[in-house]
Design a protein around this motif. Structure first.
Motif, PDB file in Angstrom:
ATOM      1  N   SER B 119       0.832  -1.138   0.053  1.00  0.00           N
ATOM      2  CA  SER B 119       0.159  -0.041   0.011  1.00  0.00           C
ATOM      3  C   SER B 119       0.803   1.324  -0.152  1.00  0.00           C
ATOM      4  O   SER B 119       1.847   0.916  -0.077  1.00  0.00           O
ATOM      5  N   GLU B 120       0.171   2.290   0.299  1.00  0.00           N
ATOM      6  CA  GLU B 120       0.830   3.629   0.068  1.00  0.00           C
ATOM      7  C   GLU B 120       0.166   4.601   1.048  1.00  0.00           C
ATOM      8  O   GLU B 120      -0.786   4.252   1.606  1.00  0.00           O
ATOM      9  N   GLY B 121       0.913   5.829   1.340  1.00  0.00           N
ATOM     10  CA  GLY B 121       0.111   7.078   2.083  1.00  0.00           C
ATOM     11  C   GLY B 121      -0.309   6.561   3.600  1.00  0.00           C
ATOM     12  O   GLY B 121       0.550   5.534   4.444  1.00  0.00           O
ATOM     13  N   GLN B 124      -0.557   2.738   4.312  1.00  0.00           N
ATOM     14  CA  GLN B 124       0.891   2.307   4.410  1.00  0.00           C
ATOM     15  C   GLN B 124       1.402   2.321   5.876  1.00  0.00           C
ATOM     16  O   GLN B 124       1.933   1.872   6.750  1.00  0.00           O
ATOM     17  N   GLY B 174       8.674  -1.686  -1.228  1.00  0.00           N
ATOM     18  CA  GLY B 174       7.498  -0.925  -0.855  1.00  0.00           C
ATOM     19  C   GLY B 174       7.935   0.295  -0.353  1.00  0.00           C
ATOM     20  O   GLY B 174       7.243   1.241  -0.017  1.00  0.00           O
ATOM     21  N   SER B 175       9.328   0.826  -0.560  1.00  0.00           N
ATOM     22  CA  SER B 175       9.705   2.170  -0.151  1.00  0.00           C
ATOM     23  C   SER B 175       9.238   2.319   1.261  1.00  0.00           C
ATOM     24  O   SER B 175       8.670   3.561   1.437  1.00  0.00           O
ATOM     25  N   MET B 176       9.572   1.539   2.290  1.00  0.00           N
ATOM     26  CA  MET B 176       9.304   1.780   3.596  1.00  0.00           C
ATOM     27  C   MET B 176      10.094   1.108   4.514  1.00  0.00           C
ATOM     28  O   MET B 176      10.962   0.556   4.133  1.00  0.00           O
ATOM     29  N   ARG B 218       3.961  -5.802  -7.001  1.00  0.00           N
ATOM     30  CA  ARG B 218       3.295  -4.491  -6.115  1.00  0.00           C
ATOM     31  C   ARG B 218       2.423  -3.633  -6.994  1.00  0.00           C
ATOM     32  O   ARG B 218       1.448  -3.117  -6.457  1.00  0.00           O
ATOM     33  N   ALA B 222      -1.290  -3.024  -5.605  1.00  0.00           N
ATOM     34  CA  ALA B 222      -1.835  -1.430  -5.403  1.00  0.00           C
ATOM     35  C   ALA B 222      -3.217  -1.238  -5.593  1.00  0.00           C
ATOM     36  O   ALA B 222      -3.844  -0.529  -4.796  1.00  0.00           O
ATOM     37  N   LYS B 226      -5.217  -0.004  -2.604  1.00  0.00           N
ATOM     38  CA  LYS B 226      -5.741   1.590  -2.480  1.00  0.00           C
ATOM     39  C   LYS B 226      -7.133   1.581  -2.207  1.00  0.00           C
ATOM     40  O   LYS B 226      -7.790   2.752  -1.940  1.00  0.00           O
TER      41      LYS B 226
END
Lengths: 227, 227
Positions: B119-121, B124, B174-176, B218, B222, B226
């Motif tokens: 996920s994002e934002g 996440q 996942g850039s986290m 991913r 997503a 989302k």
């Protein structure tokens, strides 16, 4: 009686997850102190919060001061600690199957049945469909045996015990039907065998009291399940 | 090598749930045939559908033609069938704790970590918070031991093994960031101990290939996360 007063069970009388522990302690003749959690919804006891800090749920088994939580996990602990009247099959494959179906019943069958109890209309019909599908799978597992454990009550019978007693009450209070004795003759026989067994029949919550409490409870739940 | 060619493992190379079975079969020196499920998303094999008709999920262990499913269940089956290099502790309380934390990790920790990966934002961030909380609980369990199982790898180490390898890749793709070595020093040591252990280090999926596949995966996920 083994390990007198060293065993305590923290729970509520209405919970099938707590009753399964009571049945096994009685079957194995392990004496225990029953501790009723007074207000599970609004005011959990310090003992519950300190014994199960992760999930904060009943049942909790306290044995010599150590807490064991989650009812299927507690069943295995009891079976390993007091080996008399063994619950688990001896063969590793049979054990794996018993664990598989117990997990299935807890994750799918009881969830669907409880949602059917607590809901109405389309949501209820969908949940009934799922619960009936679960019963179909379980019907196949009995294969003419009196109990899932064979000639005597075993781990899976205990894990499914709620279906032999709570299910009828949930059907009545929830104005719905899941169990069809014609469609599921083996399950029907098993239900009778289970609730008529010594130990089990003397350790079931009173039906009238269940109906009263669950009727009130359903009104509260309806709000959640309608969303 | 025990029971040659009688043991088959059906799975996919990328799955930590499959790898945990591979590790244990290797640790116990049980020879097995690896069967790669070719298209898990669009075209499940007949073998998978017939072996696990209820959940239709990998891994499936086939032993002398009998199917055992669900990875934690398979671990216990293997440990009971091939007792060499035991996975489970001997003491019933330690066993109950190992089962408790393995279930906790599968239900809470891996779910939160995977959701953070996918996920994002705000979604996440919330998932990262849950995963970090899980790591905090697990940090407390190590209490200076090299492994959750003590001096050697045990059931809980195997169940948590994904966190020692997959977690970093999920973080990268996942850039986290979930794992903080300063905040969780015991977990940090354990991660190194685990991936550097003989058997484990030779049975990890190739990192570069994981990154490539998971980057594509991913993008597909997503969409779901989302919503």
């Amino acid at each position: 009686m083994a390990k007198q007063k060293e065993v305590k069970l923290l729970g509520v009388w209405l919970s099938p997850f707590v009753c399964r522990i009571k049945w096994v302690l009685k079957l194995k003749q392990v004496d225990y102190e029953n501790i009723e959690e007074e207000d599970l919804f609004n005011n959990k006891s310090e003992l519950l919060l300190s014994s199960n800090p992760i999930h904060k749920k009943i049942p909790v088994l306290l044995h010599n001061g150590k807490a064991i939580v989650e009812s299927l996990n507690i069943l295995e602990y009891i079976d390993e600690t007091w080996p008399q009247s063994p619950l688990m099959p001896q063969d590793p494959y049979d054990r794996a199957m018993a664990r598989f179906w117990a997990k299935f019943a807890d994750e799918k069958f009881i969830t669907a049945t409880f949602e059917a109890f607590a809901s109405e209309g389309e949501k209820q019909n969908k949940a009934i469909g799922l619960a009936v599908e679960c019963l179909g799978f379980l019907e196949e597992q009995l294969q003419g045996k009196p109990f899932f454990g064979g000639e005597t009550i075993g781990y899976l019978d205990i894990a499914l015990g709620w279906a032999a007693y709570w299910l009828q009450v949930w059907e009545e209070v929830g104005s719905m039907e899941i169990m069809d004795p014609i469609k599921f003759p083996s399950i029907n026989k098993w239900m009778n065998n289970f609730v008529e067994s010594s130990v089990i029949k003397d350790n079931l919550p009173p039906r009238d009291k269940m109906v009263l409490v669950l009727t009130e409870y359903r009104k509260i739940l309806a709000g959640f399940y309608k969303v």
